[in-house]
Design a protein around this motif. Structure first.
Motif, short mmCIF file in Angstrom:
data_model
loop_
_atom_site.label_atom_id
_atom_site.label_comp_id
_atom_site.label_asym_id
_atom_site.label_seq_id
_atom_site.Cartn_x
_atom_site.Cartn_y
_atom_site.Cartn_z
N UNK A 135 47.15 40.29 37.45
CA UNK A 135 47.55 41.67 37.76
C UNK A 135 47.37 41.98 39.24
N UNK A 136 46.24 41.57 39.80
CA UNK A 136 46.01 41.86 41.21
C UNK A 136 46.94 41.05 42.11
N UNK A 137 47.23 39.81 41.74
CA UNK A 137 48.16 39.02 42.54
C UNK A 137 49.55 39.63 42.49
N UNK A 138 49.96 40.09 41.32
CA UNK A 138 51.28 40.71 41.19
C UNK A 138 51.34 42.00 42.01
N UNK A 139 50.31 42.83 41.90
CA UNK A 139 50.30 44.07 42.66
C UNK A 139 50.30 43.81 44.16
N UNK A 140 49.52 42.82 44.59
CA UNK A 140 49.46 42.51 46.01
C UNK A 140 50.78 41.90 46.50
N UNK A 188 53.45 53.46 40.24
CA UNK A 188 53.14 53.15 38.84
C UNK A 188 52.23 51.93 38.74
N UNK A 189 52.52 50.88 39.49
CA UNK A 189 51.69 49.68 39.42
C UNK A 189 50.28 49.95 39.91
N UNK A 190 50.17 50.75 40.97
CA UNK A 190 48.84 51.10 41.46
C UNK A 190 48.07 51.92 40.44
N UNK A 191 48.75 52.80 39.71
CA UNK A 191 48.08 53.57 38.67
C UNK A 191 47.51 52.69 37.57
N UNK A 192 48.28 51.69 37.16
CA UNK A 192 47.78 50.77 36.13
C UNK A 192 46.59 49.96 36.65
N UNK A 193 46.66 49.52 37.90
CA UNK A 193 45.55 48.75 38.46
C UNK A 193 44.31 49.61 38.63
N UNK A 215 44.76 38.33 46.82
CA UNK A 215 45.27 38.60 48.16
C UNK A 215 45.84 37.35 48.80
N UNK A 216 45.21 36.21 48.52
CA UNK A 216 45.68 34.94 49.07
C UNK A 216 47.04 34.56 48.48
N UNK A 234 52.87 34.92 48.93
CA UNK A 234 54.18 34.82 48.30
C UNK A 234 55.08 36.01 48.59
N UNK A 235 54.51 37.22 48.72
CA UNK A 235 55.32 38.41 48.87
C UNK A 235 56.34 38.33 50.00
#
Length: 430
Positions: free
Chosen positions: A30-35, A123-128, A163-164, A169-170
Motif C-alpha cells: 500500500x505504501x509503495x503504491x501510494x508513494x 482518496x488514496x491518502x485517506x485510505x493510507x 519510498x525506495x 518506479x513512479x
C-alpha cells in the motif's frame, strides 16, 4: 555419550510471526503504491502537464495528498478503537484498490484529467491515513511482547522500502508510459494487499488482552491523551516543526532536477531511491546508536540540516544524491528510536488515539510545507530553497536538544504511571 544438540537457529521475525509478515507485506504494497502515485504525479505535473506554475501545481497536489492524515485523525482513532483491526486494514486497502482501478479505467479511455489526479491522490491518502495507524496499533496483537521492538523496526522500515520502490518506479513509469500506467499498477498493489490482510490471523486480539477483573478504563479524548504526556507532546511539536523543512524535499527535488540539473525522470527516481535507501538503513541501524533518543534526535536533525543545504551550495547530481541518502538515514534513525520509545511510554488504552494524533500532528505541517515551498518554487531558484531547508532545521535541532533534561523527568514519570489516567502536571499548562 551423545553430543548435546546444537541450539536451534532462531527464525527471522516475519517467519516466526507469519501473520505479521502478511500484514507487513500488505503495508509495503500500500505504501509503495501510494508513494509511486505521489512521486509519479508530481513529476508528471512538473515535467509534462505543468504550465507556468509548476511549483505551485505540484505543491497543491502534495498538500491535497497529505490533508487526510490531519483532517481524519479523530475519525481514524474511533474507527481503529471500535472495529476489528483486520477488518479496518483490509477495507482501507480494498477501497484504495477500487479507487485506483476506477481511475485506471477512466485513464484508459483518454488522458487522466489533472483534477482527477488530485481526487485520486486525496482518496488514496485517506485510505493510507487509516491503514498506517491501525497497523501500528495492531503490532502487539500480531507478535509476542519480546518481538515488539523488532516488529516496530520492520513496520517503520516499510516506509523506507516503499519510498525506495515507489519513488524509483513512479517517475520512470511516467517517462515510459504516462501517469495512466502508474494508476493501473497501484490498483493491482492495493487489491493484493487487501487479500494478504484478509488471509492473516490476529492471534492476540486487543479485547482478549484487556483485564476483566476491574472496571473499564475511562475513554479519553485526543486532547487529554497528549495533555497527559507533556514530554512526548513537546517532542512531537519539535518534529512537526522539522517536517516543515524536511518534507519540502518532495517539492524541491523535482524542481531541482528540472531547473538545475536539467535532467529527466530517471534522475528524480535516483534521488527518491537514495532517500528511501538511506531511510531503510537508518531504520535498521538506529537502535544500535548510543545515547538517549533526544540526544540522538537533535544530532540527526543537525546532520540533516547540513545535508539538505548541500545541493544549494554544489549544483551537482552527486551532491544531491548524497544529500538525500544522509537525510534519509537521519529520518530512519529518528523514527525507530522515538516510535519504539512511544510504544513503551504510552498507555495501552491510549495507543489507538495516540498514534492517530501523532500521525496527524506530524503531518499537519506537510500541507503547509508543500504549498509554501511550491509557491516559492515559482519565485526562487531551487538552490535557494535547498539552503532555506537547511537553515530552517537548525533552530528545531537546538529546541529538541534543550528538551533533553526535561525528557529524563518525563520518561521517569511515564514509567512510574504507565496505565493511570494522566492529568496535566502543575506548571505545565502551556
Amino acid at each position: 555419550m551423545s553430543a548435546a544438540p546444537a541450539p536451534a537457529r532462531r527464525l527471522p521475525l516475519v517467519l516466526r510471526n507469519p501473520s505479521f509478515g502478511r500484514v507487513w507485506a500488505g503495508q509495503l504494497l500500500t505504501q509503495a503504491a501510494g508513494r509511486m502515485f505521489q512521486v509519479g504525479a508530481v513529476w508528471w505535473l512538473v515535467g509534462y502537464a505543468g504550465g507556468r506554475h509548476r511549483g505551485l501545481d505540484s505543491g497543491l497536489f502534495l498538500m491535497v495528498s497529505t490533508l487526510p492524515a490531519v483532517a481524519l485523525a479523530p475519525v481514524v482513532a474511533r474507527v481503529v478503537e471500535r472495529h476489528a483491526h483486520r477488518t479496518v486494514l483490509a477495507a482501507a486497502a480494498a477501497v484504495a484498490g477500487v479507487v485506483a482501478a476506477a481511475a485506471a479505467v477512466v485513464a484508459h479511455a483518454g488522458t487522466l484529467p489533472v483534477a482527477a489526479a488530485y481526487a485520486v491522490g486525496l482518496a488514496l491518502a485517506g485510505c493510507q491515513a487509516v491503514f498506517d495507524p491501525c497497523l501500528t496499533t495492531s503490532v502487539p496483537e500480531l507478535v509476542e511482547d519480546a518481538d515488539i521492538e523488532a516488529a516496530t523496526g520492520f513496520e517503520l522500515s516499510t516506509q523506507s522500502v516503499a519510498g525506495l520502490c515507489g519513488g524509483l518506479l513512479g517517475p520512470l513509469v511516467v517517462d515510459a508510459g504516462s501517469l495512466d500506467a502508474v494508476v493501473a499498477a497501484c490498483a493491482a498493489a492495493y487489491l493484493l494487499a487487501a487479500l494478504l490482510v484478509v488471509s492473516a490471523r490476529f492471534p492476540r486480539p486487543a479485547s482478549m488482552a484487556t483485564p476483566s477483573d476491574g472496571p473499564a478504563p475511562e475513554r479519553r479524548t485526543l486532547r487529554r491523551i497528549l495533555a497527559g504526556l507533556p514530554f512526548i507532546r513537546r517532542v512531537l511539536v519539535c518534529f512537526a516543526a522539522a517536517n516543515i523543512f524536511t518534507t519540502a524535499v518532495y517539492v524541491v527535488m523535482p524542481l531541482y532536477t528540472w531547473q538545475v540539473l536539467h535532467a529527466s525522470g530517471s534522475t528524480v527516481a535516483s534521488l527518491e531511491a537514495a532517500l528511501g535507501a538511506g531511510t531503510l538503513v537508518g531504520s535498521f541501524t538506529g537502535g544500535r546508536l548510543p545515547g538517549r533518543p533526544v540526544a540522538v534526535g537533535s544530532a540527526c536533525l543537525t546532520v540533516m540540516a547540513a545535508a539538505l543545504a548541500l545541493p544549494g551550495l554544489f549544483a551537482q547530481h552527486a551532491a544531491a544524491l548524497g544529500s538525500m541518502a544522509v537525510a534519509g538515514w537521519c529520518v530512519g534513525v529518528i523514527g525507530v528510536r522515538f516510535v519504539a520509545l512511544f510504544q513503551r511510554l504510552v498507555p495501552a488504552d491510549d495507543k489507538p488515539g495516540f498514534f492517530a494524533v501523532m500521525q496527524a500532528l506530524l503531518g499537519a505541517t506537510f500541507p503547509v510545507s508543500s504549498l509554501v515551498f511550491g509557491a516559492l518554487g515559482d519565485q526562487l531558484t531551487a538552490r535557494t530553497l535547498c539552503l532555506a531547508q537547511g537553515v530552517g532545521l537548525v533552530p528545531v535541532a537546538l529546541a529538541l536538544w534543550w528538551l533533553g533534561d526535561r525528557g529524563d523527568r518525563g520518561d521517569a514519570a511515564a514509567r512510574r504511571t504507565p496505565t493511570a489516567p494522566a492529568a496535566v502536571p502543575a506548571g505545565d499548562a502551556s
